[in-house]
Design a protein around this motif. Sequence first.
Motif, PDB file in Angstrom:
ATOM      1  N   THR A 145       0.821  -1.208   0.000  1.00 43.82           N
ATOM      2  CA  THR A 145       0.000   0.000   0.000  1.00 43.82           C
ATOM      3  C   THR A 145       0.856   1.259   0.000  1.00 43.82           C
ATOM      4  N   ILE A 146       0.327   2.298  -0.650  1.00 46.79           N
ATOM      5  CA  ILE A 146       0.982   3.601  -0.661  1.00 46.79           C
ATOM      6  C   ILE A 146      -0.048   4.641  -0.247  1.00 46.79           C
ATOM      7  N   VAL A 147       0.397   5.650   0.499  1.00 47.11           N
ATOM      8  CA  VAL A 147      -0.518   6.659   1.020  1.00 47.11           C
ATOM      9  C   VAL A 147      -0.913   7.635  -0.085  1.00 47.11           C
ATOM     10  N   ARG A 148      -2.173   7.983  -0.100  1.00 49.71           N
ATOM     11  CA  ARG A 148      -2.656   8.933  -1.102  1.00 49.71           C
ATOM     12  C   ARG A 148      -2.205  10.356  -0.759  1.00 49.71           C
ATOM     13  N   ARG A 149      -2.160  11.217  -1.808  1.00 54.25           N
ATOM     14  CA  ARG A 149      -1.785  12.608  -1.629  1.00 54.25           C
ATOM     15  C   ARG A 149      -3.024  13.495  -1.765  1.00 54.25           C
ATOM     16  N   ASN A 150      -2.927  14.685  -1.216  1.00 59.88           N
ATOM     17  CA  ASN A 150      -3.988  15.659  -1.368  1.00 59.88           C
ATOM     18  C   ASN A 150      -3.897  16.277  -2.763  1.00 59.88           C
ATOM     19  N   PRO A 151      -4.958  16.220  -3.587  1.00 56.38           N
ATOM     20  CA  PRO A 151      -4.887  16.715  -4.972  1.00 56.38           C
ATOM     21  C   PRO A 151      -4.506  18.189  -5.079  1.00 56.38           C
ATOM     22  N   ASP A 152      -5.069  19.038  -4.199  1.00 55.72           N
ATOM     23  CA  ASP A 152      -4.743  20.467  -4.257  1.00 55.72           C
ATOM     24  C   ASP A 152      -3.269  20.703  -3.969  1.00 55.72           C
ATOM     25  N   GLU A 153      -2.763  20.018  -2.960  1.00 53.99           N
ATOM     26  CA  GLU A 153      -1.357  20.186  -2.609  1.00 53.99           C
ATOM     27  C   GLU A 153      -0.450  19.646  -3.716  1.00 53.99           C
ATOM     28  N   ALA A 154      -0.854  18.537  -4.327  1.00 50.08           N
ATOM     29  CA  ALA A 154      -0.055  17.962  -5.408  1.00 50.08           C
ATOM     30  C   ALA A 154       0.006  18.917  -6.599  1.00 50.08           C
ATOM     31  N   ASP A 155      -1.126  19.525  -6.923  1.00 51.39           N
ATOM     32  CA  ASP A 155      -1.202  20.491  -8.023  1.00 51.39           C
ATOM     33  C   ASP A 155      -0.240  21.657  -7.774  1.00 51.39           C
ATOM     34  N   THR A 156      -0.340  22.260  -6.612  1.00 47.99           N
ATOM     35  CA  THR A 156       0.496  23.411  -6.276  1.00 47.99           C
ATOM     36  C   THR A 156       1.975  23.046  -6.260  1.00 47.99           C
ATOM     37  N   SER A 157       2.280  21.898  -5.692  1.00 46.75           N
ATOM     38  CA  SER A 157       3.674  21.482  -5.578  1.00 46.75           C
ATOM     39  C   SER A 157       4.297  21.236  -6.941  1.00 46.75           C
ATOM     40  N   ALA A 158       3.550  20.598  -7.846  1.00 44.13           N
ATOM     41  CA  ALA A 158       4.086  20.309  -9.176  1.00 44.13           C
ATOM     42  C   ALA A 158       4.379  21.598  -9.943  1.00 44.13           C
ATOM     43  N   ARG A 159       3.477  22.561  -9.851  1.00 43.20           N
ATOM     44  CA  ARG A 159       3.699  23.839 -10.530  1.00 43.20           C
ATOM     45  C   ARG A 159       4.940  24.544  -9.974  1.00 43.20           C
ATOM     46  N   GLN A 160       5.099  24.494  -8.644  1.00 42.44           N
ATOM     47  CA  GLN A 160       6.237  25.150  -8.035  1.00 42.44           C
ATOM     48  C   GLN A 160       7.541  24.452  -8.402  1.00 42.44           C
ATOM     49  N   SER A 161       7.527  23.124  -8.397  1.00 45.42           N
ATOM     50  CA  SER A 161       8.740  22.385  -8.762  1.00 45.42           C
ATOM     51  C   SER A 161       9.126  22.632 -10.214  1.00 45.42           C
ATOM     52  N   LEU A 162       8.124  22.706 -11.088  1.00 48.10           N
ATOM     53  CA  LEU A 162       8.410  23.000 -12.488  1.00 48.10           C
ATOM     54  C   LEU A 162       9.038  24.385 -12.619  1.00 48.10           C
ATOM     55  N   ALA A 163       8.483  25.376 -11.906  1.00 60.50           N
ATOM     56  CA  ALA A 163       9.037  26.730 -11.951  1.00 60.50           C
ATOM     57  C   ALA A 163      10.469  26.759 -11.413  1.00 60.50           C
ATOM     58  N   LEU A 169      17.425  26.055 -14.878  1.00 57.46           N
ATOM     59  CA  LEU A 169      17.903  25.853 -16.237  1.00 57.46           C
ATOM     60  C   LEU A 169      18.043  27.166 -16.996  1.00 57.46           C
ATOM     61  N   GLY A 170      17.522  28.249 -16.415  1.00 51.36           N
ATOM     62  CA  GLY A 170      17.567  29.533 -17.094  1.00 51.36           C
ATOM     63  C   GLY A 170      16.551  29.651 -18.205  1.00 51.36           C
ATOM     64  N   TRP A 171      15.474  28.872 -18.103  1.00 55.40           N
ATOM     65  CA  TRP A 171      14.441  28.872 -19.136  1.00 55.40           C
ATOM     66  C   TRP A 171      13.235  29.667 -18.668  1.00 55.40           C
ATOM     67  N   GLU A 172      12.531  30.222 -19.628  1.00 59.68           N
ATOM     68  CA  GLU A 172      11.325  30.981 -19.316  1.00 59.68           C
ATOM     69  C   GLU A 172      10.151  30.024 -19.149  1.00 59.68           C
ATOM     70  N   GLY A 173       9.379  30.220 -18.113  1.00 64.82           N
ATOM     71  CA  GLY A 173       8.222  29.368 -17.886  1.00 64.82           C
ATOM     72  C   GLY A 173       7.085  29.685 -18.836  1.00 64.82           C
ATOM     73  N   ARG A 174       6.227  28.663 -19.070  1.00 65.28           N
ATOM     74  CA  ARG A 174       5.074  28.822 -19.938  1.00 65.28           C
ATOM     75  C   ARG A 174       3.825  28.485 -19.133  1.00 65.28           C
ATOM     76  N   ASP A 175       2.819  29.327 -19.256  1.00 62.44           N
ATOM     77  CA  ASP A 175       1.579  29.083 -18.518  1.00 62.44           C
ATOM     78  C   ASP A 175       0.989  27.726 -18.873  1.00 62.44           C
ATOM     79  N   ALA A 176       0.993  27.380 -20.168  1.00 58.90           N
ATOM     80  CA  ALA A 176       0.403  26.117 -20.609  1.00 58.90           C
ATOM     81  C   ALA A 176       1.107  24.930 -19.962  1.00 58.90           C
ATOM     82  N   GLN A 177       2.425  25.007 -19.871  1.00 65.56           N
ATOM     83  CA  GLN A 177       3.205  23.934 -19.272  1.00 65.56           C
ATOM     84  C   GLN A 177       2.881  23.791 -17.794  1.00 65.56           C
ATOM     85  N   SER A 178       2.728  24.904 -17.121  1.00 63.29           N
ATOM     86  CA  SER A 178       2.391  24.890 -15.695  1.00 63.29           C
ATOM     87  C   SER A 178       0.995  24.307 -15.469  1.00 63.29           C
TER      88      SER A 178
END
Length: 755
Positions: free
Chosen positions: A42-60, A66-75
């Motif tokens: 078994t693996i513990v589930r994550r909170n969807p809202d927190e996962a969403d926010t965290s992924a966007r922040q990690s991508l940024a 990398l010195g790359w410009e972020g894209r809204d669509a990618q986020s």
Amino acid sequence: MTRSTPRGTHDPMSPTAAAPPEPPDVDHHDYDDSDTHAAGETIVRRNPDEADTSARQSLADLLGRLGWEGRDAQSVMAGAVARSLAAKQHLLVEAPTGTGKSLAYLVPAAEQARATGAPVVVVTATKALQQQVLDADSPLLARLWPDLEIRLMKGRGNYACLSRVQAIADGTEETLFDEVVDPHVWGELLSWTDTTDTGDRADAPDGVTNAMWSKVSVGPKECVGAKNCQFAQQCFAEKAGIAARDADIVVTNSHLYLLDAAIGGSDETDDSDGKDSLPWSPILPPHRDVIVDEAHKLAETASRVFGVEIRHGRGKTIKGVCKGLVKDEQLDGVVAADDRLLAELLSFTETGPVDPSVGNLNIALDDYLLAVRSVAKKVSGIVVAVTQPKDAEKKKRALNVLGGAIEDLAAVLRAGEDEDNDDVVWVEGDGRRKPVLKMAPVDVGPLLDRYVFSRRTVAMCSATMTVGGDFNAAAEELGLTAGTWDSVSVPSPFDHANNGLLYIPMGRNKPLTRADGTVLPAVEALVPGPNATDFRDRANDLTLRMIEAAEGRALLLFTSWKALNDTTEWLRDRVPYTVLAQGDKPTGRLLAEFMADEQSVLCMTATGWEGISAPGPSCSLVVIDRIPFPRRDDPLINAQRELATKNRRSDFHSVDVPKAARMLAQGVGRLIRTVSDTGVVAVLDTRLGTKRSYNGTLLGSLPPFKRSIHLDEEVLPFLRAIAEDRRDKVPPIGTPTAVETVDDDDAFDGIDEAA
């Protein structure tokens, strides 16, 4: 759907079941996995809202490093994928070219794996995309997570089998080829197996053909399994599998993934305690979360994986692996039965559906099945001494090969005998290659639901996921149940409206007034309907005018080989540019030459609609000769049309239009590959502008180009301006002033097509 056991699994309840004496091992990983995730863990589930926010922040954070410009669509995509996996809700994403979708799904995949402690499986449509993730994207992710493990898993047939190589070396297996092979290359291949560290075909010597490789490799149903193989410790496939068990992200191709799903079955897991149980996987590591790239191809791949292909030559393979176990006379009987089936298939002069339950085809299949079963019975009865592990391994492999042949032959015969069976059987051949007997499920949705979607959470993305902006056609094709999936369509980062034109050579019987007061004249259709007798001649004349204006730099996409060949020869006599054509050379070499010679012209069909990417100055004109409606004589698609009619739906709008929309969108998408690309897409099929019953769906599936029907006033000046910019080595920015906005509604309010 009646058929519930796809190819690759054994159905013991069937009256014509093969029932091979010793079924193949499916779990080839014979090692202690106490430190890795096992099925049922078994693996513990994550909170969807927190996962969403965290992924966007990690991508940024990653893009910043990398010195790359972020894209809204990618986020947006990264957050949607993270939310999907955390909420256990399937997801469909349409992410146009340039979105950066690889990082948009790999970042949330990495976070999900690290947070849950269980691997995420990334499924790609091709091995090339697999390698891209490993070689190009993996080092980028390491900038954020240095300890992140990403592993590649290919099918067993991609690795050399040391057991089989040894059998060839000591003469216990014959190498019977159906074609002439280069003895020097064959010798190099055998020598390479002694020195390679990977055993991967990608690293094999140049010139190795499919026929050669098939003699030194095994498929999943042929492998005897680690517990029965004397080379288990050295096995290349086993090493790759063991490495993948410790990975955070496992990258594989869709064929292997679906095979794993089919063999793994449809066991249910109890998640009522708020935790996720990892379903069992026979080939891949146990996993819950899946991300599929190029998901518009998933249903097509499922048709092949859940179907059957019977090709000539299997008889010789059986004779080779059974040498020494059964008398040659009996093995010759299997080869003869294989030859008789080929002779029967050759009697079908065209590709089309067949009934395997009647006539000479039924007799040939039944005789073949009886011959293979007879050999299997003999092999099964052989007693092997415990002190002879090599003999036990040979017997095991022989039974696996025989069992696979029995299973396929019996499945085809069942399809003809069961009136409620939803599979279609047909003979496929074009006169250039040996015919193949094929069987496939008409509707793969129920099988995908049973073996994939009911067991795991799947996020699927593609640049062409929607039809006319709607996800429902894709969801229905894939078998997604209402309420179990979400969707998101992210905007393209490209300025299609200013960087490109969509041209259709239809007519308009009245002048067109622009918003700025410019008046364009009435225009006659330059090309008749695609069924007109003079369509090809007039289409070629128009194509020539556009190529001259663009000074080459053109990709021509065709819906048939005849059209490609005829136009290629016609152009070569009339243009000063190099005209490259599919079939002349391997696709990779053609693309390299097209990119190197900026003014060349490349003519493609089939794979060219999706497999060509030529960013930059090499491609400023894409010409599509016809709307790519599926063929009317395709047996599988005809069966899908019949199913739609049976369900009281329009077969044309339910089957043909969605398939054409996706393929057309793929073809049109060849033009703009980077933010600086400019050019014209010309669709010479005027039905795209005149057929009101479906052109809205097709146009709604395409990028938002400006649209034009005026060749002399808009299209040719645009192409000439781009060519001039290329000559001056100045990248064109936006659209030249000679081209103005075309009103979407007025642009295609023209006269009816000529045919």
